[in-house]
Design a protein around this motif. Structure first.
Motif, short mmCIF file in Angstrom:
data_model
loop_
_atom_site.label_atom_id
_atom_site.label_comp_id
_atom_site.label_asym_id
_atom_site.label_seq_id
_atom_site.Cartn_x
_atom_site.Cartn_y
_atom_site.Cartn_z
N LEU A 141 0.83 -1.21 0.00
CA LEU A 141 0.00 0.00 0.00
C LEU A 141 0.86 1.26 0.00
N ARG A 142 1.89 1.27 0.85
CA ARG A 142 2.73 2.46 0.97
C ARG A 142 3.45 2.77 -0.34
N ALA A 143 4.05 1.74 -0.96
CA ALA A 143 4.76 1.95 -2.21
C ALA A 143 3.80 2.37 -3.33
N GLY A 144 2.65 1.74 -3.38
CA GLY A 144 1.67 2.11 -4.41
C GLY A 144 1.21 3.55 -4.28
N ALA A 145 1.03 4.00 -3.04
CA ALA A 145 0.61 5.39 -2.83
C ALA A 145 1.67 6.36 -3.33
N ALA A 146 2.95 6.02 -3.12
CA ALA A 146 4.02 6.89 -3.61
C ALA A 146 4.05 6.92 -5.14
N LEU A 147 3.74 5.81 -5.78
CA LEU A 147 3.80 5.76 -7.23
C LEU A 147 2.64 6.49 -7.90
N GLY A 186 0.81 8.89 -6.37
CA GLY A 186 0.63 10.23 -5.81
C GLY A 186 -0.55 10.36 -4.89
N ALA A 187 -0.90 9.29 -4.17
CA ALA A 187 -2.00 9.33 -3.22
C ALA A 187 -1.46 9.37 -1.80
N ARG A 188 -2.32 9.70 -0.85
CA ARG A 188 -1.92 9.79 0.55
C ARG A 188 -2.49 8.65 1.38
N TYR A 211 -12.25 12.13 1.02
CA TYR A 211 -11.58 11.77 -0.22
C TYR A 211 -12.54 12.01 -1.38
N ALA A 212 -11.96 12.40 -2.53
CA ALA A 212 -12.79 12.78 -3.67
C ALA A 212 -12.52 11.96 -4.92
N ALA A 213 -11.48 11.13 -4.91
CA ALA A 213 -11.16 10.33 -6.09
C ALA A 213 -10.46 9.06 -5.63
N SER A 214 -10.43 8.07 -6.50
CA SER A 214 -9.78 6.80 -6.16
C SER A 214 -9.23 6.14 -7.41
N TYR A 215 -8.23 5.29 -7.18
CA TYR A 215 -7.67 4.47 -8.25
C TYR A 215 -7.49 3.07 -7.69
N THR A 216 -8.06 2.07 -8.37
CA THR A 216 -8.09 0.70 -7.87
C THR A 216 -7.45 -0.24 -8.87
N LEU A 217 -6.63 -1.15 -8.35
CA LEU A 217 -5.99 -2.16 -9.18
C LEU A 217 -6.23 -3.54 -8.62
N PRO A 218 -6.41 -4.54 -9.49
CA PRO A 218 -6.52 -5.92 -9.01
C PRO A 218 -5.15 -6.47 -8.63
N LEU A 219 -5.14 -7.40 -7.70
CA LEU A 219 -3.93 -8.14 -7.32
C LEU A 219 -4.18 -9.59 -7.69
N ALA A 220 -3.48 -10.07 -8.70
CA ALA A 220 -3.73 -11.42 -9.20
C ALA A 220 -2.48 -11.94 -9.89
N THR A 221 -2.36 -13.27 -9.94
CA THR A 221 -1.29 -13.92 -10.69
C THR A 221 -1.91 -15.01 -11.55
N GLN A 222 -1.17 -15.43 -12.53
CA GLN A 222 -1.69 -16.48 -13.41
C GLN A 222 -1.84 -17.80 -12.67
N ALA A 223 -0.92 -18.08 -11.75
CA ALA A 223 -0.97 -19.36 -11.05
C ALA A 223 -1.98 -19.35 -9.90
N VAL A 261 -6.77 -0.14 -3.29
CA VAL A 261 -7.44 1.12 -3.62
C VAL A 261 -6.63 2.26 -3.01
N TRP A 262 -6.31 3.26 -3.83
CA TRP A 262 -5.65 4.46 -3.32
C TRP A 262 -6.60 5.64 -3.45
N LEU A 263 -6.65 6.46 -2.40
CA LEU A 263 -7.62 7.54 -2.30
C LEU A 263 -6.94 8.90 -2.39
N TYR A 264 -7.57 9.81 -3.14
CA TYR A 264 -7.07 11.18 -3.31
C TYR A 264 -7.95 12.14 -2.53
N ASP A 265 -7.33 13.16 -1.93
CA ASP A 265 -8.10 14.15 -1.19
C ASP A 265 -8.87 15.08 -2.11
N GLU A 266 -8.35 15.28 -3.31
CA GLU A 266 -8.99 16.16 -4.30
C GLU A 266 -9.22 15.37 -5.58
N PRO A 267 -10.08 15.85 -6.47
CA PRO A 267 -10.26 15.16 -7.76
C PRO A 267 -8.92 15.01 -8.47
#
Length: 484
Positions: A80-86, A88-90, A168-180, A188-194
């Motif tokens: 979560l922490r690394a994804g937020a840095a990438l 730009g979410a808090r 929070y006013a915006a979000s970006y969500t990614l699945p976590l999955a592998t082929q195996a 889910v990363w949340l933004y304070d502004e749009p």
């Protein structure tokens, strides 16, 4: 003259717009400078290469940090922490929910407390981006960007209320999955502004989550193995402790992450006697757990037939071990107790001596030195008789309790003795309280998390939990018997 071709860089898609290398990952992607007569083509190439190298360095550092995590909570929080840095979410949350339904299932937050996560759980699952991914027909194959929640038509009223409450006013969500492993969950990363991540940021977080999902799949499988081994170990131990007049019992047991061979037992014997046993089988994993179960079952049979002679019980057990499992050795201690007389006859094979805890004394029982079972062609050692005073508690324990301290053997014994001697007077009436005090004092870091499984006599309750000692491989067993 042909235009210069951009060189390919491993791991980076050259079609993704590249920013200047001085731009932070959270900032918007600037437009590439236009090529003019005053701008040399080589400068543009160098600028783009610098940006790609910067991105590669960032990904390398973040994946290295993730690779160093070995426990599931640490892995989830680092992801979560690394994804937020990438992106730009808090803040953010990660919902772990493997698609095969075998667990573990959990939800963790970044910058969100338990109350905040509770509010989010009140939003209908279908209205949340992670719900669409986890419950989608294909388990969610792409990310979901919601750049301005309050501008969406048909936003769920409860979602609108919770978003306004949490700010929070915006979000970006990614699945976590592998082929195996298939679907593991969603982040889910949340933004304070749009806002929404730029194309470069989406590319970077996509690369990172691809690696993170593989690492998470390995950690999940490890957690499942640990839980399975713990369950098997617990099922092979007594489900309840017997009631015998004149003595009260309590036990505490903690399995190592790979599953070990430490065990305990308490069984009523003829003539109102009681048999107490603790032991440890060498090795770890399924084979050690299976050997522990066979050894404990055999000792119970020998104890019923000739329990009044602990030496005979251990001699028979040694013969069985040598004939059936010649490559394995074990330690064991068996005590034949006569509660009416407050008399104990015990014998040990390479095992630590019991500890007598009372208001007037705290001392280890003097036993003869003996090799573990299976190490000698013929095992035999003299037994020891012990008389206890009313109100005293006898503690039987395995060597894992001493090894977990990390101290040398003599210092670990001194630490255990000091812990038992400091037992509050009010706790002497309850063997479970004595055992808990000893464990909290000897292993403060682990006991702080309530890590030790417990069993007491019927009616006294039993507790279980997990603490911060997951990196320890040894089992811990503590069996306490208080004589009236």
């Amino acid at each position: 003259m042909n235009a210069p071709h951009l060189p390919k860089v491993a791991g980076i898609d050259s079609t993704v717009p590249a920013p200047a290398h001085t731009v932070a990952p959270a900032s918007a992607t600037p437009k590439a400078p236009a090529v003019t007569p005053r701008t040399a083509p080589g400068a543009v190439i160098q600028d783009r290469l610098a940006g790609w190298v910067s991105d590669l360095t960032t990904l390398h550092e973040l994946t290295e940090r993730l690779a160093r995590t070995a426990a599931l909570p640490d892995t989830l929080h680092e992801l979560l922490r690394a994804g937020a840095a990438l992106v730009g979410a808090r803040r953010g949350l990660l919902v772990l929910e493997p698609g095969d339904g075998l667990g573990p299932d959990t939800t963790v937050g970044l910058g969100l407390g338990r109350a905040d996560l509770g509010h989010l759980e009140t939003v209908p699952r279908a209205a949340m981006s992670y719900g669409r991914i986890l419950d989608g027909p294909h388990g969610g194959e792409a990310g979901i960007a919601r750049p301005d929640l309050f501008a969406e038509d048909g936003l769920d009223p409860r979602h609108r209320e919770v978003a306004a409450r949490l700010g929070y006013a915006a979000s970006y969500t990614l699945p976590l999955a592998t082929q195996a492993a298939g679907r593991l969950g969603a982040a889910v990363w949340l933004y304070d502004e749009p806002a929404e991540p730029a194309a470069r940021q989406r590319h970077l977080i996509g690369l990172y989550t691809r690696y993170a999902s593989e690492h998470l799949a390995r950690i999940v499988e490890l957690e499942r193995t640990r839980a399975c081994m713990t369950t098997i170990s617990e099922e092979l131990l007594p489900t309840r402790l017997p009631r015998v007049a004149g003595v009260r019992l309590a036990a505490r047991h903690r399995s190592g992450p790979r599953g070990g061979g430490d065990w305990y037992d308490a069984l009523p014997l003829p003539d109102a006697a009681l048999g107490l046993a603790v032991g440890s089988v060498t090795g770890s994993g399924p084979s050690a757990v299976a050997a522990m179960g066979r050894l404990r079952a055999s000792l119970r049979a020998y104890a019923v037939m000739e329990g009044e002679d602990p030496v005979a019980v251990l001699s028979d057990l040694e013969l069985l071990l040598r004939l059936t499992e010649p490559a394995r050795c074990a330690t064991a201690l068996f005590a034949y107790c006569e509660p009416a007389l407050r008399k104990i006859t015990l014998a040990g094979a390479g095992h630590s001596p019991p500890l007598v805890v009372g208001e007037r004394r705290t001392e280890f029982v003097e036993t003869s030195l003996s090799a573990p079972l299976g190490m000698l062609a013929c095992w035999e050692a003299p037994s020891v008789e012990l008389s206890v005073e009313p109100g005293e508690t006898v503690l039987l324990f395995t060597d894992g309790l001493l090894r977990r301290t990390g101290d040398p053997v003599d210092r670990a014994f001194a630490r255990l003795h000091a812990a038992a001697a400091s037992t509050p007077r009010a706790a002497h009436a309850d063997p479970g309280a004595v055992a808990d005090h000893v464990l909290r004092t000897v292993l403060p870091d682990e006991a702080a998390g309530g890590c030790l499984f417990g069993r007491s006599e019927p009616g006294q309750g039993q507790g279980r939990g997990r603490g911060r000692g997951e990196d320890h491989t040894e089992d811990v067993v503590l069996l306490a018997a208080r004589f009236d």
